[in-house]
Scaffold this motif. Structure first.
Motif, PDB file in Angstrom:
ATOM      1  N   SER A  16       0.853  -1.188   0.000  1.00 18.93           N
ATOM      2  CA  SER A  16       0.000   0.000   0.000  1.00 18.93           C
ATOM      3  C   SER A  16       0.891   1.241   0.000  1.00 18.93           C
ATOM      4  CB  SER A  16      -0.889   0.002   1.238  1.00 18.93           C
ATOM      5  OG  SER A  16      -1.782  -1.088   1.175  1.00 18.93           O
ATOM      6  N   PRO A  17       0.453   2.325  -0.592  1.00 16.23           N
ATOM      7  CA  PRO A  17      -0.852   2.504  -1.216  1.00 16.23           C
ATOM      8  C   PRO A  17      -0.911   1.852  -2.598  1.00 16.23           C
ATOM      9  CG  PRO A  17       0.419   4.506  -1.469  1.00 16.23           C
ATOM     10  CD  PRO A  17       1.260   3.549  -0.663  1.00 16.23           C
ATOM     11  N   ALA A  18      -2.111   1.531  -2.996  1.00 12.97           N
ATOM     12  CA  ALA A  18      -2.344   0.926  -4.302  1.00 12.97           C
ATOM     13  C   ALA A  18      -3.475   1.674  -4.987  1.00 12.97           C
ATOM     14  CB  ALA A  18      -2.708  -0.545  -4.134  1.00 12.97           C
ATOM     15  N   LYS A  19      -3.580   1.507  -6.279  1.00  7.82           N
ATOM     16  CA  LYS A  19      -4.646   2.136  -7.061  1.00  7.82           C
ATOM     17  C   LYS A  19      -5.395   1.058  -7.834  1.00  7.82           C
ATOM     18  CE  LYS A  19      -3.218   6.558  -6.640  1.00  7.82           C
ATOM     19  NZ  LYS A  19      -3.959   7.642  -6.182  1.00  7.82           N
ATOM     20  N   GLY A  20      -6.678   1.250  -8.022  1.00  9.51           N
ATOM     21  CA  GLY A  20      -7.476   0.355  -8.858  1.00  9.51           C
ATOM     22  C   GLY A  20      -7.395  -1.098  -8.438  1.00  9.51           C
ATOM     23  N   HIS A  21      -7.017  -1.962  -9.371  1.00  8.67           N
ATOM     24  CA  HIS A  21      -6.979  -3.409  -9.142  1.00  8.67           C
ATOM     25  C   HIS A  21      -5.636  -3.909  -8.628  1.00  8.67           C
ATOM     26  CE1 HIS A  21     -10.928  -4.155 -10.850  1.00  8.67           C
ATOM     27  NE2 HIS A  21     -10.621  -3.313 -11.820  1.00  8.67           N
ATOM     28  N   GLU A  22      -4.739  -3.000  -8.249  1.00  8.42           N
ATOM     29  CA  GLU A  22      -3.442  -3.422  -7.730  1.00  8.42           C
ATOM     30  C   GLU A  22      -3.617  -4.099  -6.376  1.00  8.42           C
ATOM     31  OE1 GLU A  22      -0.963   0.341  -9.630  1.00  8.42           O
ATOM     32  OE2 GLU A  22      -1.250   0.213  -7.476  1.00  8.42           O
ATOM     33  N   GLN A  23      -2.729  -5.029  -6.074  1.00  9.90           N
ATOM     34  CA  GLN A  23      -2.722  -5.676  -4.758  1.00  9.90           C
ATOM     35  C   GLN A  23      -2.269  -4.653  -3.732  1.00  9.90           C
ATOM     36  OE1 GLN A  23      -3.625  -9.079  -3.979  1.00  9.90           O
ATOM     37  NE2 GLN A  23      -4.588  -8.555  -5.894  1.00  9.90           N
ATOM     38  N   GLN A  24      -2.813  -4.766  -2.535  1.00  8.88           N
ATOM     39  CA  GLN A  24      -2.425  -3.839  -1.487  1.00  8.88           C
ATOM     40  C   GLN A  24      -2.305  -4.569  -0.159  1.00  8.88           C
ATOM     41  OE1 GLN A  24      -5.356  -0.771  -1.079  1.00  8.88           O
ATOM     42  NE2 GLN A  24      -7.054  -2.189  -1.084  1.00  8.88           N
ATOM     43  N   GLY A  25      -1.805  -3.876   0.830  1.00 12.28           N
ATOM     44  CA  GLY A  25      -1.658  -4.437   2.163  1.00 12.28           C
ATOM     45  C   GLY A  25      -0.333  -5.158   2.344  1.00 12.28           C
ATOM     46  N   TYR A  26      -0.124  -5.671   3.559  1.00 11.07           N
ATOM     47  CA  TYR A  26       1.081  -6.398   3.914  1.00 11.07           C
ATOM     48  C   TYR A  26       0.893  -7.834   3.474  1.00 11.07           C
ATOM     49  CZ  TYR A  26       5.148  -7.615   6.753  1.00 11.07           C
ATOM     50  OH  TYR A  26       6.386  -8.035   7.181  1.00 11.07           O
ATOM     51  N   ARG A  27       1.687  -8.273   2.508  1.00  8.30           N
ATOM     52  CA  ARG A  27       1.467  -9.588   1.913  1.00  8.30           C
ATOM     53  C   ARG A  27       2.766 -10.189   1.409  1.00  8.30           C
ATOM     54  NH1 ARG A  27      -2.203 -10.438  -1.435  1.00  8.30           N
ATOM     55  NH2 ARG A  27      -3.555  -8.781  -0.744  1.00  8.30           N
ATOM     56  N   PRO A  28       2.751 -11.508   1.163  1.00  9.13           N
ATOM     57  CA  PRO A  28       3.940 -12.136   0.578  1.00  9.13           C
ATOM     58  C   PRO A  28       4.035 -11.827  -0.917  1.00  9.13           C
ATOM     59  CG  PRO A  28       2.242 -13.782   0.961  1.00  9.13           C
ATOM     60  CD  PRO A  28       1.721 -12.479   1.512  1.00  9.13           C
ATOM     61  N   ALA A  29       5.253 -11.881  -1.399  1.00  8.36           N
ATOM     62  CA  ALA A  29       5.522 -11.715  -2.830  1.00  8.36           C
ATOM     63  C   ALA A  29       6.770 -12.518  -3.158  1.00  8.36           C
ATOM     64  CB  ALA A  29       5.729 -10.244  -3.167  1.00  8.36           C
ATOM     65  N   ILE A  30       6.875 -12.949  -4.399  1.00  5.09           N
ATOM     66  CA  ILE A  30       8.062 -13.675  -4.850  1.00  5.09           C
ATOM     67  C   ILE A  30       8.909 -12.738  -5.702  1.00  5.09           C
ATOM     68  CG2 ILE A  30       6.836 -14.671  -6.822  1.00  5.09           C
ATOM     69  CD1 ILE A  30       8.636 -17.155  -6.537  1.00  5.09           C
TER      70      ILE A  30
END
Length: 115
Positions: A16-30
């Motif tokens: 975050s911040p994100a816009k539209g359909h972007e993923q947001q929040g605290y999350r895992p990513a590769i």
């Protein structure tokens, strides 16, 4: 000493911040970029991971395909993003098995192919 992220690292980041359909929040990513990208630019390329299965052909199942088997969900290969890991408080949490990373890269290649 500064640690540099490499392809296959699974990190937790604040998207975050994100816009539209972007993923947001605290999350895992590769991480899909090589260590040299991080070393020279300060950025890494990542694909977010979600727990929601939408059965999209661009999503790759994670469960059972990491070194620690602690990461579950689906890699969203269509949502590649360059990020500054320091600014987004990135923390290494796991590492993808080679096959998982290769499956993600094949989809990225197919999406970005210019023929």
């Amino acid at each position: 000493m500064t640690a540099f992220f490499k392809a296959g690292d699974i990190i937790k980041i604040n998207m975050s911040p994100a816009k539209g359909h972007e993923q947001q929040g605290y999350r895992p990513a590769i991480v899909v970029s090589e260590e040299s990208v991080h070393r020279y630019t300060g950025l890494i390329w990542v694909l977010p991971i979600t727990n929601t299965d939408k059965d999209y052909p661009t999503h790759v199942a994670v469960s059972g395909r990491t070194k620690n088997n602690g990461t579950t969900g689906y890699v969203l290969c269509e949502k590649i993003k360059a990020i500054d890991p320091a600014a987004r408080s990135a923390k290494l949490t796991d590492e993808a098995e080679r096959e998982l990373l290769e499956d993600c890269k094949k989809i990225i290649d197919a999406i970005t192919y210019i023929g």
